[in-house]
Design an enzyme around this catalytic site. Structure first.
Site, PDB file in Angstrom:
ATOM      1  N   HIS A  37       0.787  -1.231   0.000  1.00 40.73           N
ATOM      2  CA  HIS A  37       0.000   0.000   0.000  1.00 40.73           C
ATOM      3  C   HIS A  37       0.821   1.285   0.000  1.00 40.73           C
ATOM      4  CE1 HIS A  37      -3.461   2.442   0.251  1.00 40.73           C
ATOM      5  NE2 HIS A  37      -4.221   1.657   0.982  1.00 40.73           N
ATOM      6  N   TYR A  58     -14.868   6.083   8.103  1.00 37.83           N
ATOM      7  CA  TYR A  58     -13.811   6.510   7.175  1.00 37.83           C
ATOM      8  C   TYR A  58     -14.223   6.122   5.760  1.00 37.83           C
ATOM      9  CZ  TYR A  58      -8.987   6.839   5.277  1.00 37.83           C
ATOM     10  OH  TYR A  58      -7.862   7.169   4.566  1.00 37.83           O
ATOM     11  N   THR A 106      -4.754  10.674  -0.637  1.00 33.60           N
ATOM     12  CA  THR A 106      -6.130  10.499  -0.169  1.00 33.60           C
ATOM     13  C   THR A 106      -6.475  11.498   0.928  1.00 33.60           C
ATOM     14  OG1 THR A 106      -5.460   8.875   1.508  1.00 33.60           O
ATOM     15  CG2 THR A 106      -6.123   8.026  -0.663  1.00 33.60           C
TER      16      THR A 106
END
Length: 780
Positions: A473, A589, A602
């Protein structure tokens, strides 16, 4: 061995007559062709650097400017207002040029300077235009004159076909929101989640923070924003990802799935051949910058492409305090794992990419290789699945030299990692739902040792031809990987294709050297560390509860008929489902991108709002349907506004995160920031965007529907929910939680989501319930 002979370019021996030199012309030809490919790539990079360096102009526009200036000079007019004469006067005396030659040279210099100035002016104008975001907040059908003029100017400046990175220098920098606005929005977001006393306490802490420490920290943040390209991204990458010492498997890495209904071939080697080929074709497009820049759907507004740079040839190297992302410029091979053995598979030969049939042939060689793993080799990958510090210590002590370093280098420098899994996965058998859940768990963590979780991309190809992807990630977010995976699936199924017997197309050069088996020297001490890491990873994997289900009752087509955002509809369904599941609301979230800005990643959309909570409470209390509809519309509009604020740099959480990092650097404590950043996200959600629908003909081939992907739960007592809106009539959901929490159950929550979706549609469209009764076959 034949491959060893081919690897040697020349041999020589000393004889009484002198040196006897034996040249291998085949090997020398391979070296020549590989070098030729390398130089072609360098030239291509230089060419692309020039093209994107002058965007939105073109290199040929320089010639136009020169000709225009020369023409005006010929007509006895001086467009430079005397500057050309000044340049001529300052030319070096050593230039033995005629008067006419000096004039031409002066014109060339002036034209070049003018051309560069025009490029800078155009780029500055484009940057100003891309900094305008009010268009996102205007109602559909009520576009202001200002926005219409803006859109026309953006189209004019973007009329030339751009390369992948052409817009990078024209994208605006992410702005730093004001402390006052961030704190107001934060308090608004937590108000429905706290009781009166708790909210008063947070209000007091926020006020104290704003008056004392907040403005002091803000000054440092604004200074960074002036200096850095993006004031968030580097700290986000380092502190959220690379400094984490817990396992990245499940906690950080995420997965992508194959088609839901279709497996293009049941031959494992063939599917691997086409998948690997498609990935390298995508890499070629990235390297040549032939991909079109991603844009906001339905607009010409570009998104940042910086995350594409580290997609391939990248690995996350463990460190004792922080990991490091390592990226190599190029790699002509992949690392392959099969039944405990590691191989290096070269996919280029003599400068050309092997055909899919040749890669299948090489993969089949690996599958047919009967050799057993060397001692300690089979579960070596567990080191990447456990805690980071032990892996860093073992790597430094036992993998920094010798045969282990060479083999580890082959894995880390590979374009990507491939696992040839000996299991069969997918929606199959008599219980497809259970098998889909097992498929998701397999991609998320596998056996905890048969993936290399440090690699940017790990492709998994199963025994029955199904495939999937596990992505690290830290280097990029899901939309970047989703774009790659869409291309891979479409290219595999529709462009490369298979023969009638399920094999790849293309010819085979049977003289190909076999894949190289990697060698290891794994002492007992390392094997002990491997077992310890595997135990940590296995406990984490066993605790994960995954549920994947396609919601077929309706999709975005029916939602859009209600003049509603599909994402807002799903998010409100999730709020309703969670309230029914737990009897309360929670901090929610939802990931939103900030790629409208350079190097943006993000931001968080706090989906649980005052409006959404009011709607859920009213609906559950059985209040008047019309009143509930009004509350629903209000909540959906609020969610859309929160999403737009997050996208345009006015989010809450990244700003607070960076303020917290500054406070740590300064060595000061903030009770407010400490509490804000310690609050758990019990409902973590993300939509997997479909970005290239043109690649899939869902009208004529509706069976080629992607399942999307998912991730592990963020909180020990919460849910992770990923969803992909496929076509007009389906939404696929991925739900995860932990077995160790007695209050969570992925299947139960999945049922709650389905029921909430149905109830919301029935509320907004009463005729839907009757239509469903009339067509029960459509229900899952």
């Amino acid at each position: 061995m034949a491959e060893a002979h081919q690897a040697v370019a020349f041999q020589f021996t000393i004889t009484p007559e002198g040196i006897d030199l034996h040249l291998s012309y085949q090997a020398l030809n391979q070296i020549y062709l590989s070098g030729l490919r390398s130089w072609k790539k360098r030239i291509s990079r230089i060419k692309n650097r020039i093209i994107k360096g002058v965007y939105p102009a073109s290199p040929s526009s320089w010639l136009f400017v020169v000709i225009a200036i020369l023409a005006t000079m010929y007509m006895q007019s001086d467009p430079s207002m005397g500057l050309i004469t000044k340049i001529r006067e300052h030319l070096p005396l050593s230039l033995s040029l005629s008067a006419q030659g000096q004039t031409v040279l002066s014109v060339l210099l002036f034209s070049t300077l003018l051309w560069l100035s025009l490029i800078l002016a155009l780029r500055f104008c484009l940057k100003l235009l891309l900094s305008y975001h009010r268009w996102m907040f205007e109602l559909h059908g009520r576009i202001s004159t200002k926005t219409k003029v803006w859109a026309t100017l953006v189209r004019l400046l973007s009329s030339r076909k751009p390369l992948l990175y052409s817009y990078q220098t024209s994208l605006p920098h992410l702005p730093v929101p004001s402390i006052k606005d961030t704190l107001e929005r934060y308090l608004e977001s937590v108000k429905p989640l706290l009781d009166v006393a708790g909210f008063q306490r947070m209000t007091r802490l926020a006020a104290e923070f704003e008056k004392s420490l907040g403005n002091h920290l803000q000054k440092y943040l604004k200074l960074k924003a002036l200096w850095a390209t993006n004031y968030v991204s580097d700290w986000w990458e380092e502190y959220v990802y690379l400094r984490s010492r817990s396992p990245i498997m499940v906690n950080s890495n995420y997965y992508g799935m194959d088609f839901l209904y279709v497996t293009p071939t049941a031959t494992q080697a063939a599917r691997a051949g086409n998948t690997i080929t498609a990935l390298f074709l995508y890499r070629r497009k990235v390297n040549r910058e032939e991909l079109n820049p991603s844009r906001i759907p339905g607009t010409v507004i570009p998104l940042c492409a910086a995350q594409c740079e580290r997609m391939f040839n990248t690995t996350r190297t463990p460190g004792e305090e922080t990991d490091v992302l390592q990226h190599w410029q190029d790699s002509e091979f992949v690392a392959v794992y099969h039944r405990g053995r590691y191989f290096r598979l070269w996919v280029y030969r003599a400068g050309r990419l092997l055909s899919p049939r040749e890669i299948q042939y090489q993969i089949q060689r690996i599958l047919d290789d009967p050799s057993p793993p060397s001692p300690g080799e089979d579960k070596l990958g567990a080191l990447t699945a456990g805690n980071r510090m032990p892996w860093a210590q073992v790597r430094k002590q036992f993998f920094s030299s010798g045969v282990n370093k060479r083999s580890l280098d082959c894995i880390e420098k590979a374009a990507f990692f491939v696992t040839l899994d000996d299991q069969e996965e997918g929606m199959m058998g008599e219980n497809p739902s259970v098998n889909l859940d097992r498929y998701a768990k397999s991609l998320l963590h596998g056996k905890c040792y048969d993936r290399w979780f440090d690699k940017s991309l790990s492709v998994v190809v199963y025994k029955n031809g199904k495939n999937g992807l596990n992505a690290e990630h830290s280097w990029a977010d899901a939309p970047i990987v989703a774009h790659l995976w869409e291309f891979t699936l479409a290219t595999d199924a529709f462009h490369l294709g298979y023969t009638t017997d399920g094999n790849c197309r293309g010819e085979i050069e049977h003289s190909l050297p076999p894949p190289q088996r990697l060698s290891w020297d794994i002492p007992l001490q390392v094997q002990t560390h491997v077992s310890e890491s595997l135990a940590v990873a296995q406990a984490l994997a066993d605790d994960v509860d995954c549920h994947v289900f396609p919601f077929r009752e309706f999709g975005k087509g029916r939602i859009k008929k209600l003049k509603m955002s599909p994402d807002s509809f799903v998010q409100l369904a999730l709020q309703l489902a969670y309230y029914r599941d737990r009897g309360t609301f929670c901090l929610t979230y939802e990931a939103s991108m900030t790629r409208l800005f350079r190097e943006g990643r993000t931001e968080t959309v706090r989906s649980s709002s005052n409006e959404s909570c009011a709607f859920v409470l009213a609906l559950e209390a059985g209040e008047d349907r019309e009143h509930c509809r009004k509350l629903f519309r209000k909540a959906a509009e609020k969610h859309q506004n929160l999403y737009r604020l997050a996208m345009t740099g006015s989010g809450i959480d990244r700003h607070l995160f960076c303020l917290y990092v500054v406070s740590k650097y300064l060595g000061v404590e903030s009770p407010f920031l400490k509490e804000v950043l310690s609050q758990p996200w019990r409902l973590s959600t993300s939509q997997t965007p479909v970005q290239q629908m043109e690649l899939f003909d869902l009208v004529n081939h509706p069976e080629f529907i992607s399942l999307g992907g998912g991730f592990g739960p963020v909180a020990d007592d919460g849910y992770g929910v990923s969803y992909i809106i496929m076509g007009e009539e389906m939404i696929n959901f991925h739900v995860s939680c932990k077995h160790s929490c007695t209050e969570t159950d992925s299947h139960k929550f999945g049922s709650q989501i389905s029921q909430a979706m149905m109830d919301l549609m029935t509320l907004l469209n009463p005729d839907f319930k009757e239509a469903t009764k009339a067509n029960p076959d459509k229900q899952s």
